[in-house]
Scaffold this active site. Structure first.
Site, PDB file in Angstrom:
ATOM      1  N   HIS A  98       0.853  -1.196   0.000  1.00 56.59           N
ATOM      2  CA  HIS A  98       0.000   0.000   0.000  1.00 56.59           C
ATOM      3  C   HIS A  98       0.889   1.247   0.000  1.00 56.59           C
ATOM      4  O   HIS A  98       1.967   1.252   0.596  1.00 56.59           O
ATOM      5  CB  HIS A  98      -0.909  -0.005   1.231  1.00 56.59           C
ATOM      6  CG  HIS A  98      -1.940   1.081   1.189  1.00 56.59           C
ATOM      7  ND1 HIS A  98      -1.647   2.376   1.517  1.00 56.59           N
ATOM      8  CD2 HIS A  98      -3.234   1.078   0.804  1.00 56.59           C
ATOM      9  CE1 HIS A  98      -2.735   3.118   1.358  1.00 56.59           C
ATOM     10  NE2 HIS A  98      -3.707   2.360   0.925  1.00 56.59           N
ATOM     11  N   GLU A 170      -4.276   1.914  -6.937  1.00 59.91           N
ATOM     12  CA  GLU A 170      -4.718   2.975  -6.042  1.00 59.91           C
ATOM     13  C   GLU A 170      -3.817   4.190  -6.239  1.00 59.91           C
ATOM     14  O   GLU A 170      -2.757   4.287  -5.597  1.00 59.91           O
ATOM     15  CB  GLU A 170      -4.617   2.516  -4.589  1.00 59.91           C
ATOM     16  CG  GLU A 170      -5.356   1.223  -4.303  1.00 59.91           C
ATOM     17  CD  GLU A 170      -5.693   1.105  -2.834  1.00 59.91           C
ATOM     18  OE1 GLU A 170      -6.883   1.085  -2.524  1.00 59.91           O
ATOM     19  OE2 GLU A 170      -4.779   1.079  -1.996  1.00 59.91           O
TER      20      GLU A 170
HETATM   21  P1  PGA Z   1      -9.924   5.634   0.918  1.00 63.05           P
HETATM   22  O1  PGA Z   1      -8.688   4.660   1.094  1.00 63.05           O
HETATM   23  O2  PGA Z   1     -11.037   4.822   0.303  1.00 63.05           O
HETATM   24  O3  PGA Z   1     -10.251   6.097   2.301  1.00 63.05           O
HETATM   25  O4  PGA Z   1      -9.477   6.745   0.005  1.00 63.05           O
HETATM   26  C1  PGA Z   1      -8.343   3.820   0.030  1.00 63.05           C
HETATM   27  C2  PGA Z   1      -7.128   3.011   0.311  1.00 63.05           C
HETATM   28  O5  PGA Z   1      -6.125   3.532   0.829  1.00 63.05           O
HETATM   29  O6  PGA Z   1      -7.138   1.819   0.014  1.00 63.05           O
END
Ligand code: PGA
Length: 254
Positions: A98, A170
């Site tokens: 992540h 992401e």
């Molecule tokens: P968020 O987080 O939906 O709060 O933007 C997404 C993530 O970091 O996976």
């Protein structure tokens, strides 16, 4: 019909009491089966792994994950948790790479490669997160950047192992309180690139970053997207249930 993955990481939130309440309500709502065409998953903090596993039970349709795991199986790695330990605590899935871990905790392409291999070695599903910064996007480098992140972690693996990996794209500029929701238009090219490289070869190609109840259906409509990875919107169970409903509706129309 391909399965739509709809899941959430709680990041560093929720006490055990809060985790218990969320998991019990989800279990009671689902009544033992996932919404048709949807693969739900939840990724609590390590502290809540066994609690959530106990509530969901061993045969839950909801996959349980951890937010990180070390590449070694055991040893002198103070503060770390290994894949066998995560598995022992009830996890079936390991989130890897992540952007918050890459930014704050020194995660690199090389460490994600080792962690993906460790998860696969123990039969857990790696959920590999990739995503570019606003700067990379501004200079038009999004697709090349995320393909390099994915390739670095995956391309030394045999096809059978790649087929057990879930990728979540992401973009950093779209994540969390400091992010802004991506438009569908902005995501078409990155997903076209990911689809060309990994479509049909991995278990899922998910989108994550400011997913909410207003944009979820549109995001699922982007070509090659096979799921959503959600933070804030799913931390309240009502939000997560609504996302599952949107996913089920989308799956039925495929
Ligand atoms: P968020 O987080 O939906 O709060 O933007 C997404 C993530 O970091 O996976």
């Amino acid at each position: 019909m391909s399965t739509l993955w709809i899941g959430t990481s709680w990041k560093m939130t929720k006490t055990l009491a809060e985790a218990r309440a969320w998991a019990e309500a989800l279990r009671d709502h689902l009544g033992g089966s996932a919404p048709t065409g949807v693969q739900p998953f939840v990724i609590p903090s390590f502290t809540a792994t066994t609690t959530v596993r106990g509530i969901l039970g061993d045969h839950s349709p909801v996959l349980l994950g951890v937010q990180n795991a070390h590449w070694e199986d055991a040893g002198a790695w103070t503060g770390e948790v290994s894949v066998p330990q995560a598995k022992d605590a009830g996890a079936q899935l390991v989130e890897i790479g992540h952007s918050e871990r890459r930014e704050h905790f020194g995660e690199t392409v090389e460490t994600t490669r080792r962690k993906v291999a460790a998860a696969l070695r123990h039969g857990l599903t790696p959920l590999l997160c990739i995503g570019e910064s606003a700067e990379v996007k501004a200079r038009g480098g999004s697709a090349a950047f995320i393909l390099a992140q994915a390739a670095g972690a995956l391309d030394s693996l045999p096809a059978e192992e790649v087929s057990r990996v879930v990728i979540a794209y992401e973009p950093i500029w779209a994540i969390g309180e400091k992010g802004r929701p991506a438009t569908v238009e902005e995501l078409v090219d990155p997903f076209a690139a990911l689809g060309e490289a990994y479509g049909g070869k991995v278990a899922g190609l998910l989108y994550g970053g400011s997913v909410n109840l207003d944009n979820a259906a549109d995001l699922l409509g982007i070509e090659h997207v096979t799921g959503l990875f959600v933070g804030r919107t799913a931390w309240r169970l009502e939000g997560y249930l609504e996302l599952l409903r949107i996913g089920q509706e989308h799956a039925a129309a495929l």
